[in-house]
Write an enzyme that holds these catalytic residues in place. Structure first.
Site, PDB file in Angstrom:
ATOM      1  N   ASP A 109       7.481   3.481 -10.116  1.00  0.00           N
ATOM      2  CA  ASP A 109       6.717   4.695  -9.778  1.00  0.00           C
ATOM      3  C   ASP A 109       7.496   6.006  -9.942  1.00  0.00           C
ATOM      4  OD1 ASP A 109       6.976   3.579  -6.314  1.00  0.00           O
ATOM      5  OD2 ASP A 109       8.415   4.748  -7.485  1.00  0.00           O
ATOM      6  N   HIS A 124      12.976  -2.866 -13.062  1.00  0.00           N
ATOM      7  CA  HIS A 124      11.773  -3.421 -13.704  1.00  0.00           C
ATOM      8  C   HIS A 124      11.123  -2.390 -14.618  1.00  0.00           C
ATOM      9  CE1 HIS A 124      11.426  -6.633 -10.325  1.00  0.00           C
ATOM     10  NE2 HIS A 124      12.258  -6.987 -11.279  1.00  0.00           N
ATOM     11  N   SER A 194      10.724  -7.844  -0.645  1.00  0.00           N
ATOM     12  CA  SER A 194      10.399  -9.178  -0.110  1.00  0.00           C
ATOM     13  C   SER A 194      11.478 -10.182  -0.499  1.00  0.00           C
ATOM     14  CB  SER A 194       9.037  -9.641  -0.656  1.00  0.00           C
ATOM     15  OG  SER A 194       9.097  -9.682  -2.083  1.00  0.00           O
ATOM     16  N   ALA A 237       9.727   1.964   6.546  1.00  0.00           N
ATOM     17  CA  ALA A 237      10.898   2.650   5.970  1.00  0.00           C
ATOM     18  C   ALA A 237      10.872   4.160   6.204  1.00  0.00           C
ATOM     19  CB  ALA A 237      10.961   2.364   4.473  1.00  0.00           C
TER      20      ALA A 237
HETATM   21  N1  APR Z   1       8.373   0.039   4.858  1.00  0.00           N
HETATM   22  C1  APR Z   1       9.295  -0.891   4.483  1.00  0.00           C
HETATM   23  N2  APR Z   1       8.970  -2.105   3.965  1.00  0.00           N
HETATM   24  C2  APR Z   1       7.650  -2.377   3.852  1.00  0.00           C
HETATM   25  C3  APR Z   1       6.630  -1.463   4.227  1.00  0.00           C
HETATM   26  C4  APR Z   1       7.045  -0.216   4.753  1.00  0.00           C
HETATM   27  N3  APR Z   1       6.148   0.713   5.141  1.00  0.00           N
HETATM   28  N4  APR Z   1       5.419  -2.063   3.989  1.00  0.00           N
HETATM   29  C5  APR Z   1       5.680  -3.284   3.476  1.00  0.00           C
HETATM   30  N5  APR Z   1       7.015  -3.487   3.407  1.00  0.00           N
HETATM   31  C6  APR Z   1       7.744  -4.659   2.920  1.00  0.00           C
HETATM   32  C7  APR Z   1       7.008  -5.969   3.027  1.00  0.00           C
HETATM   33  O1  APR Z   1       7.273  -6.573   4.302  1.00  0.00           O
HETATM   34  C8  APR Z   1       7.655  -6.771   1.889  1.00  0.00           C
HETATM   35  O2  APR Z   1       8.843  -7.413   2.342  1.00  0.00           O
HETATM   36  O3  APR Z   1       7.966  -4.451   1.545  1.00  0.00           O
HETATM   37  C9  APR Z   1       8.024  -5.695   0.873  1.00  0.00           C
HETATM   38  C10 APR Z   1       7.061  -5.655  -0.293  1.00  0.00           C
HETATM   39  O4  APR Z   1       7.220  -6.867  -1.003  1.00  0.00           O
HETATM   40  P1  APR Z   1       6.639  -6.993  -2.495  1.00  0.00           P
HETATM   41  O5  APR Z   1       5.270  -6.445  -2.534  1.00  0.00           O
HETATM   42  O6  APR Z   1       6.912  -8.398  -2.920  1.00  0.00           O
HETATM   43  O7  APR Z   1       7.527  -5.977  -3.324  1.00  0.00           O
HETATM   44  P2  APR Z   1       8.894  -6.236  -4.073  1.00  0.00           P
HETATM   45  O8  APR Z   1       9.882  -6.898  -3.193  1.00  0.00           O
HETATM   46  O9  APR Z   1       9.288  -4.938  -4.673  1.00  0.00           O
HETATM   47  O10 APR Z   1       8.461  -7.241  -5.263  1.00  0.00           O
HETATM   48  C11 APR Z   1       9.421  -7.488  -6.256  1.00  0.00           C
HETATM   49  O11 APR Z   1       7.720  -8.539  -7.603  1.00  0.00           O
HETATM   50  O12 APR Z   1       5.623  -8.666  -8.487  1.00  0.00           O
HETATM   51  C12 APR Z   1       6.906  -8.260  -8.750  1.00  0.00           C
HETATM   52  O13 APR Z   1       7.502  -6.645 -10.308  1.00  0.00           O
HETATM   53  C13 APR Z   1       7.001  -6.793  -9.025  1.00  0.00           C
HETATM   54  O14 APR Z   1       8.883  -5.357  -8.604  1.00  0.00           O
HETATM   55  C14 APR Z   1       7.995  -6.289  -8.001  1.00  0.00           C
HETATM   56  C15 APR Z   1       8.724  -7.551  -7.580  1.00  0.00           C
END
Ligand code: APR
Length: 257
Positions: A109, A124, A194, A237
């Protein structure tokens, strides 16, 4: 905010000020408060779409129109209008204070750069640019007319976003920069990840194996919690990073007086 969390925040702030080389790994969670949905968990994109259907390079090449329609046009509107939130701004301030060196982000983003961070590895890739599959020419996403799907180059070729689809390699230069950052830092902040997608989720493991302290900011525990990361500041966050950055400023001001 209860006392336990305030103590944790103070502990993280002290660790940041004492650290010699801080690196951050961020995921979709850091952008949730900017209005961009995460992929997993509550309201996650992968609850609506099958990632292998809409985010795998083979699916894109087989049916680019479907991927453009399903995933990209939904993401485009969000990404074009999203603004950095206090979590992004906190990391930018930590770089300005000379504490944070590099942000390794899984996000496409561009919000870290918009917040002011200059040393950002887009692990990514990025949605900010598109590339023609035929002639290779690049255009900024905001400049492309997406009323026709899939958007096409003047040569007639189909545009693909410059993000890394599932099934694609992480660009070697970005992987190298991330591995070097992870292995040379003495503290890694893992914000909104995650930690289930490799090889991004291995960066905190590299940091830990190189002797760094790994601290997570996330409402939920992850597979890193309690093994690779020694601290989890549980919560959103935006609010947490704002408090951590304010406490870092107080510690620095006290040291100067
Ligand atoms: N503040 C902090 N963390 C948060 C918040 C928030 N407000 N809301 C959600 N989260 C956490 C969730 O608990 C979760 O652990 O952010 C994480 C989001 O997880 P994903 O959606 O799996 O995102 P990410 O870890 O970036 O995924 C990795 O997976 O699908 C692919 O390419 C995609 O880059 C992505 C990769």
């Amino acid at each position: 905010m209860e006392d336990r969390q305030l103590n944790l925040i103070n502990k993280v702030a002290e660790s940041l000020v004492a650290a010699k080389h801080v690196v951050a790994l961020t995921g979709a969670g850091i952008s949730v408060e900017s209005g961009i949905p995460p992929f997993r968990g509550k309201g996650g994109l992968w609850e609506k779409f099958d990632p292998m259907e809409v985010a795998h390079i083979n699916s894109f090449m087989k049916n680019p129109e479907k991927v453009w329609r399903l995933l990209i046009s939904e993401m485009k509107d969000l990404l074009v209008s999203a603004k950095p939130n206090p979590a992004h701004l906190g990391l930018a301030r930590l770089e300005e204070l000379g504490i944070l060196k590099t942000v390794i982000t899984q996000n496409i983003d561009g919000l870290h750069q918009m917040a002011g961070n200059r040393d950002v590895v887009e692990f990514h890739g990025s949605f900010a640019w598109l590339q023609c599959l035929d002639c290779g020419c690049r255009e900024q996403t905001v400049d492309i007319d997406t009323s026709q799907m899939p958007p096409k180059c003047s040569c007639g070729g189909i545009y693909r976003p410059e993000c890394v689809f599932f099934g694609e390699m992480i660009p070697p230069k970005d992987l190298d920069r991330s591995q070097i950052a992870a292995s040379t830092c003495d503290l890694m902040l893992v914000v909104g990840c995650s930690a289930v997608v490799q090889p991004a989720a291995f960066m905190p493991v590299i940091a830990k194996q190189s002797g760094a302290t790994v601290i997570e900011i996330n409402p939920e525990p992850t597979p890193l919690t309690g093994t690779t990361s020694t601290l989890l500041v549980q919560g959103k966050a935006g609010k947490i990073m704002k408090k951590i950055t304010a406490q870092v400023e107080r510690i620095i001001a006290d040291k100067q007086n």
